[in-house]
Design a protein around this motif. Sequence first.
Motif, mmCIF file in Angstrom:
data_model
loop_
_atom_site.group_PDB
_atom_site.id
_atom_site.type_symbol
_atom_site.label_atom_id
_atom_site.label_comp_id
_atom_site.label_asym_id
_atom_site.label_seq_id
_atom_site.Cartn_x
_atom_site.Cartn_y
_atom_site.Cartn_z
ATOM 1 N N ARG A 120 0.826 -1.208 0.000
ATOM 2 C CA ARG A 120 0.000 0.000 0.000
ATOM 3 C C ARG A 120 0.864 1.262 0.000
ATOM 4 N N ASP A 121 1.935 1.247 0.783
ATOM 5 C CA ASP A 121 2.845 2.397 0.808
ATOM 6 C C ASP A 121 3.450 2.639 -0.569
ATOM 7 N N LEU A 122 3.893 1.550 -1.204
ATOM 8 C CA LEU A 122 4.473 1.670 -2.536
ATOM 9 C C LEU A 122 3.454 2.217 -3.524
ATOM 10 N N GLY A 123 2.246 1.657 -3.505
ATOM 11 C CA GLY A 123 1.213 2.119 -4.417
ATOM 12 C C GLY A 123 0.901 3.590 -4.243
ATOM 13 N N LYS A 145 -3.868 3.723 -16.862
ATOM 14 C CA LYS A 145 -5.305 3.940 -16.987
ATOM 15 C C LYS A 145 -5.929 2.681 -17.566
ATOM 16 N N SER A 146 -7.212 2.488 -17.323
ATOM 17 C CA SER A 146 -7.849 1.219 -17.680
ATOM 18 C C SER A 146 -7.760 0.912 -19.168
ATOM 19 N N ALA A 147 -7.882 1.944 -20.025
ATOM 20 C CA ALA A 147 -7.863 1.697 -21.464
ATOM 21 C C ALA A 147 -6.523 1.148 -21.923
ATOM 22 N N SER A 148 -5.455 1.509 -21.207
ATOM 23 C CA SER A 148 -4.119 1.125 -21.654
ATOM 24 C C SER A 148 -3.789 -0.326 -21.346
ATOM 25 N N VAL A 149 -4.571 -0.984 -20.518
ATOM 26 C CA VAL A 149 -4.288 -2.385 -20.202
ATOM 27 C C VAL A 149 -5.285 -3.322 -20.869
ATOM 28 N N PHE A 160 6.190 -4.241 -22.772
ATOM 29 C CA PHE A 160 7.187 -3.463 -22.033
ATOM 30 C C PHE A 160 6.697 -3.351 -20.601
ATOM 31 N N TYR A 161 7.445 -3.966 -19.691
ATOM 32 C CA TYR A 161 7.057 -4.024 -18.283
ATOM 33 C C TYR A 161 7.882 -3.007 -17.503
ATOM 34 N N THR A 162 7.210 -1.990 -16.988
ATOM 35 C CA THR A 162 7.927 -0.916 -16.311
ATOM 36 C C THR A 162 8.338 -1.282 -14.892
ATOM 37 N N GLY A 163 7.605 -2.222 -14.236
ATOM 38 C CA GLY A 163 7.718 -2.319 -12.795
ATOM 39 C C GLY A 163 6.984 -1.133 -12.185
ATOM 40 N N CYS A 164 7.238 -0.855 -10.917
ATOM 41 C CA CYS A 164 6.514 0.217 -10.224
ATOM 42 C C CYS A 164 7.310 1.513 -10.095
ATOM 43 N N ASN A 165 8.498 1.435 -9.516
ATOM 44 C CA ASN A 165 9.162 2.638 -9.037
ATOM 45 C C ASN A 165 9.698 3.562 -10.119
ATOM 46 N N VAL A 166 9.896 3.068 -11.340
ATOM 47 C CA VAL A 166 10.344 3.969 -12.406
ATOM 48 C C VAL A 166 9.294 5.043 -12.697
ATOM 49 N N PRO A 193 1.585 -0.629 -9.616
ATOM 50 C CA PRO A 193 1.139 -1.528 -8.544
ATOM 51 C C PRO A 193 0.124 -2.587 -8.986
ATOM 52 N N SER A 194 -0.642 -2.313 -10.035
ATOM 53 C CA SER A 194 -1.626 -3.300 -10.491
ATOM 54 C C SER A 194 -0.978 -4.485 -11.203
ATOM 55 N N HIS A 195 0.323 -4.374 -11.495
ATOM 56 C CA HIS A 195 1.062 -5.473 -12.119
ATOM 57 C C HIS A 195 2.267 -5.823 -11.255
ATOM 58 N N CYS A 196 2.034 -5.999 -9.969
ATOM 59 C CA CYS A 196 3.107 -6.222 -8.997
ATOM 60 C C CYS A 196 3.807 -7.555 -9.253
ATOM 61 N N CYS A 197 5.129 -7.566 -9.081
ATOM 62 C CA CYS A 197 5.890 -8.804 -9.256
ATOM 63 C C CYS A 197 5.836 -9.699 -8.028
#
Length: 444
Positions: A120-123, A145-149, A160-166, A193-197
């Motif tokens: 939650r803190d990360l998100g 945003k929802s349309a992009s996924v 292309f997987y960004t991860g979260c913190n970038v 955060p919606s694609h957390c590893c």
Amino acid sequence: MQPNSDISFETALAGRVEDMLDACTRCGKCVEACPSVKPAGIADARSEDIISGVLDIVRSGDGPEASRTWAASCMLSGDCIKACDEGVNPRFLLAMARLAIAKADHELPERRRQGVEKYRDLGRDVTVLSQLQLDGEVLERLGQKSASVATPAEAPDFVFYTGCNVLKTPHIALLALDIMDALGVTYQVMGGPSHCCGILQMRAGDIEMSARMGANSIEKLAQSKSGQVISWCPSCYVQFTETTLPTLERQRGARPFEMTPFIRFLGGRLAELTPHLRREVRMRVALHRHPGVAGVMEAATDILQAIPGVELVDLNQPAVGLQSVSLAVLPAFKRELQLGELEAARDAGIDALVTVYHSEHRELCAHERDWPFRIVNILEIVGESMGLNREDRYKQLKIMQDADQIISECRDLIAAHALDAGKARDVVVKAMLGDQPLPLNGGR
């Protein structure tokens, strides 16, 4: 062991661990190669005893103090992997030792609570800091945003997987997309955060939740024509390639995709990239290096040397860790390394210190205020040669060093995203201004 989809993730993971424990000869070469041993204060212990103790910890959650210290001090440099002659991944075993310690120290409800709290803190931090810099349209381009996924009509060449913190330093991720556009690569962006590893849950000792989140993200990521995912975050890369994907493969008999770090991907397409590097960039630069993912720093070196006008200077500084944030396990050592590099950069008279990953960029960028050189990401230099530009808004804001001024500067975006200004200020204080291992003003 044959693949068996009926077994749980935790059982499959335990099987992988047991195979490695059996393969380890306790020779201690991994300990001898590790750059964490000396700064962690365990150099006087026998390397064979340290690794033997780690195996005990993996099995029981308990072991000698030097072994516990080594597990806790791992910076994920990867030197141990290269040192092993038996095909064992000591870095993975150290992660499993930390997992075993967490399970021994806390009951599952407490471990789950810790994992949820960290997630939650990360998100919150990622969401707020990205929204202080980007409008909704650009956030959508970065998969937020929802349309992009949504599933595209035609499968892209790559995910292309960004991860979260970038997403805290979004100009880096946007430049990666701009470069792929110029190369004619099709891709779908996923991350945040919606694609957390699942790494935060694994660190907390909650294997079930980590597996659930990681597997959920993997199902989303397995959508490219090439069966390839290009990743940015090195922590996510290690979590997926060393823990989650091999364990799923043990369950299912196959991996849903292969994963390649973006810089290594770009280095592998240098022949295609070079014709786009048309503009001369007259700069003497030094590369801030972390060797934890094999081949990334070598690819970064090749890319910089391909840019016309760039002179690459070797500062002869230690290169350790997966990325800068990984050195937080040894904070005094980390500050010493960062100060030594800044001083060496000053003495060498370079124009810019070049970061690769996002965590060192966040930690180092505000030092630009105090030292006689710029601090830029490698993709900024690539972009400059290609005629691409993305404003480093994070650095502009962090250099202000005033939370109230930062919130004032971002008031339009705060309103547009309906953010609570007070809560946004708290995030700025903690996750931006507080993300400063080496205090500023060191170069004055």
